[in-house]
Design a protein around this motif. Structure first.
Motif, mmCIF file in Angstrom:
data_model
loop_
_atom_site.group_PDB
_atom_site.id
_atom_site.type_symbol
_atom_site.label_atom_id
_atom_site.label_comp_id
_atom_site.label_asym_id
_atom_site.label_seq_id
_atom_site.Cartn_x
_atom_site.Cartn_y
_atom_site.Cartn_z
ATOM 1 N N TYR A 83 0.238 132.396 47.556
ATOM 2 C CA TYR A 83 1.295 133.211 48.165
ATOM 3 C C TYR A 83 1.709 132.537 49.468
ATOM 4 O O TYR A 83 0.859 132.182 50.299
ATOM 5 N N ALA A 84 3.030 132.361 49.636
ATOM 6 C CA ALA A 84 3.534 131.615 50.800
ATOM 7 C C ALA A 84 4.631 132.409 51.509
ATOM 8 O O ALA A 84 5.398 133.148 50.879
ATOM 9 N N ALA A 85 4.636 132.252 52.825
ATOM 10 C CA ALA A 85 5.699 132.847 53.641
ATOM 11 C C ALA A 85 6.835 131.843 53.815
ATOM 12 O O ALA A 85 6.688 130.656 53.504
ATOM 13 N N ARG A 86 7.967 132.288 54.308
ATOM 14 C CA ARG A 86 9.097 131.391 54.557
ATOM 15 C C ARG A 86 8.872 130.618 55.846
ATOM 16 O O ARG A 86 8.478 131.179 56.864
ATOM 17 N N GLY A 87 9.165 129.319 55.746
ATOM 18 C CA GLY A 87 8.944 128.481 56.926
ATOM 19 C C GLY A 87 9.808 128.871 58.099
ATOM 20 O O GLY A 87 9.379 128.808 59.266
#
Length: 534
Positions: free
Chosen positions: A384-388
């Motif tokens: 799961y990744a957040a927006r840079g």
């Protein structure tokens, strides 16, 4: 009346018309009678004891009855006598053993070989006593505690080599060989400089000694190199020269050359219902196997299992849940390093199952990525990744991202719901975990501190497992005898025998009826065809 200084015994020369019987020396409530009754109940041939099903032969010296040797070992392990030589001596002078063995005096080799050859049967005898405990209602069957303890093997730490130790030994031997080689060269040069000598004598008086030492070092290095190659070929990490299955076990800075004994203890009377011997110092990977063994021994559909933090494993927890086992294992603080650095850990992120996203402490979402990956333990995780762009402008960036990270990512195991249920269960499990210590440590404390059984006398997995079965059986036997009392224990054995006979009779009744009908049908034609006498 004559005054006597001390009480006096009977004269050793006093003749007796009717000498005392051996039976008179053993009281009616002596524990050896319980051993006699228990062994008499066992079907030794079915358990696999050697010579148990032997029939009389015409020639040759007959062997000892395995029932007598099993009685000898049960008595010995209950009374802290394990050595075969000590058991041989006790059989000659101990009145209880003389009664138990009917004055038989087996030699120490016969005694020792019985323990080595019948390790499978000893495990089966231990299991049969667990079944007896279950029939007597002495096990609760709902909660068991699991733990492991190190026992010394018949090997020393110096006889166990790891890859690192072998590599270090080879390095030291190379240094010594190089030093001796330099000494030989210096000696040869010194001899060559002496006038009137051509140096053809092989290096003078000390050359021969140095050459022999170098040859011994080279042979030692060759053996170490062969052992290292053997470890690398087999994929093993340790090599034991004395006991091939013993390993150097290390926990909390303490090292033991031996085995790791795993037990599952029922909470009702602290009786051992399942056990196993391994040679791995870590308890990770033992939870499910021990829980399944306890569940099968108790014959229950569901079971609660208590274990310490060393047993925590996501895969083991899932395997337990799949088999109807509710595990209580403390969750290790894996994020302590991040907390010490003042950074956010996994527990600071909230998972939303509806949207399948994580919410960070700043209130932003982390969305699942398409790719899957395996972590170091082999688990398949969803990233799961957040927006840079959001992470770069977030005021909590310092506490969330690493020095080289552009955005925050979180790994979630594909069966993370199992761990979430486990974490929720552990929130209110303080009282249950406090019970665990009192349940599972009781057998180990009794065996190690009271009986003094901190080591094994035999070598190899098979023999060690057989000896541990004797230890566990004698612990359970003594505890059951103390719980029930002598009379109730013998009554329970008699009831078990009667139940077996009733079951056998019930199985034989249909067979007898069928045979009777068969003989009736056969006898009818014979009666018709038989000529009537005049």
């Amino acid at each position: 009346m004559t005054n006597r200084t001390f009480k006096s015994g009977e004269s050793r020369d006093q003749a007796s018309l009717l000498p005392a019987r051996i039976e008179d020396y053993v009281g009616a409530d002596n524990p050896v009678r319980a051993i006699e009754s228990f062994v008499r109940v066992l079907d030794l041939a079915k358990l696999g004891f050697r010579h148990a099903d032997r029939k009389a032969e015409g020639v040759g010296q007959p062997p000892y009855d395995p029932a007598d040797l099993l009685k000898l070992y049960l008595y010995g392990y209950i009374n802290q006598i394990r050595s075969s030589r000590r058991l041989e001596r006790e059989a000659c002078r101990n009145l209880e053993l003389i009664w138990l063995l009917k004055n038989l005096k087996p030699g120490y080799r016969t005694i020792g070989n019985f323990r080595k050859e019948n390790w499978v049967a000893l495990k089966a005898a231990n299991r049969s006593f667990v079944l007896l405990m279950r029939e007597l209602g002495l096990v609760g069957g709902s909660v068991v505690a699991i733990d492991g303890s190190f026992f010394h093997g018949d090997a020393s730490k110096a006889s166990i080599f790891t890859r690192k130790r072998l590599a270090d030994q080879i390095g030291k031997l190379d240094q010594e060989i190089e030093a001796y080689g330099k000494s030989l060269e210096d000696n040869d040069a010194a001899e060559a400089r002496k006038p009137g000598q051509d140096g053809s004598d092989g290096g003078g008086a000390g050359g021969g000694d140095l050459g022999a030492k170098v040859a011994a070092l080279m042979a030692k290095r060759s053996r170490a190199q062969a052992d290292l190659a053997r470890l690398e070929e087999n994929g093993e990490t340790q090599l034991s020269l004395t006991d091939p299955d013993a390993r150097l076990l290390v926990k909390s800075g303490q090292g033991v050359a031996g085995y790791n004994v795993q037990t599952a203890v029922d909470d009702k009377h602290k009786l051992i219902v399942a056990s196993e011997v391994v040679n791995d110092s870590s308890d990770v990977g033992q939870l499910h196997a021990m829980a399944i063994a306890a569940k099968e021994a108790l014959e229950v559909k569901t079971l609660q299992v208590l274990a310490d933090e060393g047993y925590y494993s996501s895969r083991e927890l899932k395997a337990c849940e799949d088999d109807g086992i509710t595990a209580y294992v403390p969750v290790p603080e894996g994020s302590a390093r991040l907390e010490k650095q003042g950074r956010f850990a996994l527990k600071d992120f909230n998972y939303d199952g509806v949207s399948d996203t994580y919410h960070c402490p700043g209130g932003h979402q982390l969305h699942p990525m398409k790719s899957r990956q395996k972590n170091t333990s082999g688990r398949v995780e969803i990233r799961y990744a957040a927006r840079g762009a959001i992470c770069r402008t977030c005021p909590l960036k310092i506490r969330c991202l690493g020095s080289n990270a552009a955005y925050r990512t979180i790994g979630r195991w594909e069966h993370e719901d199992v761990l979430e249920r486990h974490r929720a269960r552990m929130q209110g499990a303080g009282e249950v975990m406090r019970r665990r210590f009192g349940i599972v440590e009781h057998p180990f404390g009794t065996l190690k501190c009271r009986a003094g059984y901190r080591h094994f006398l035999v070598r190899g997995f098979d023999k060690v497992r057989g000896e541990w079965s004797l230890m566990a059986l004698c612990y359970n036997f003594t505890r059951v005898l103390n719980i029930l009392g002598f009379d109730a224990f013998l009554a329970a054995l008699a009831k078990a025998v009667a139940t077996c006979r009733c079951t056998l009779a019930a199985l034989l009744t249909p067979i007898q009826v069928a045979l009777a009908a068969l003989w009736t049908n056969i006898g009818l034609p014979l009666a018709i065809g038989r000529p009537t006498p005049a």
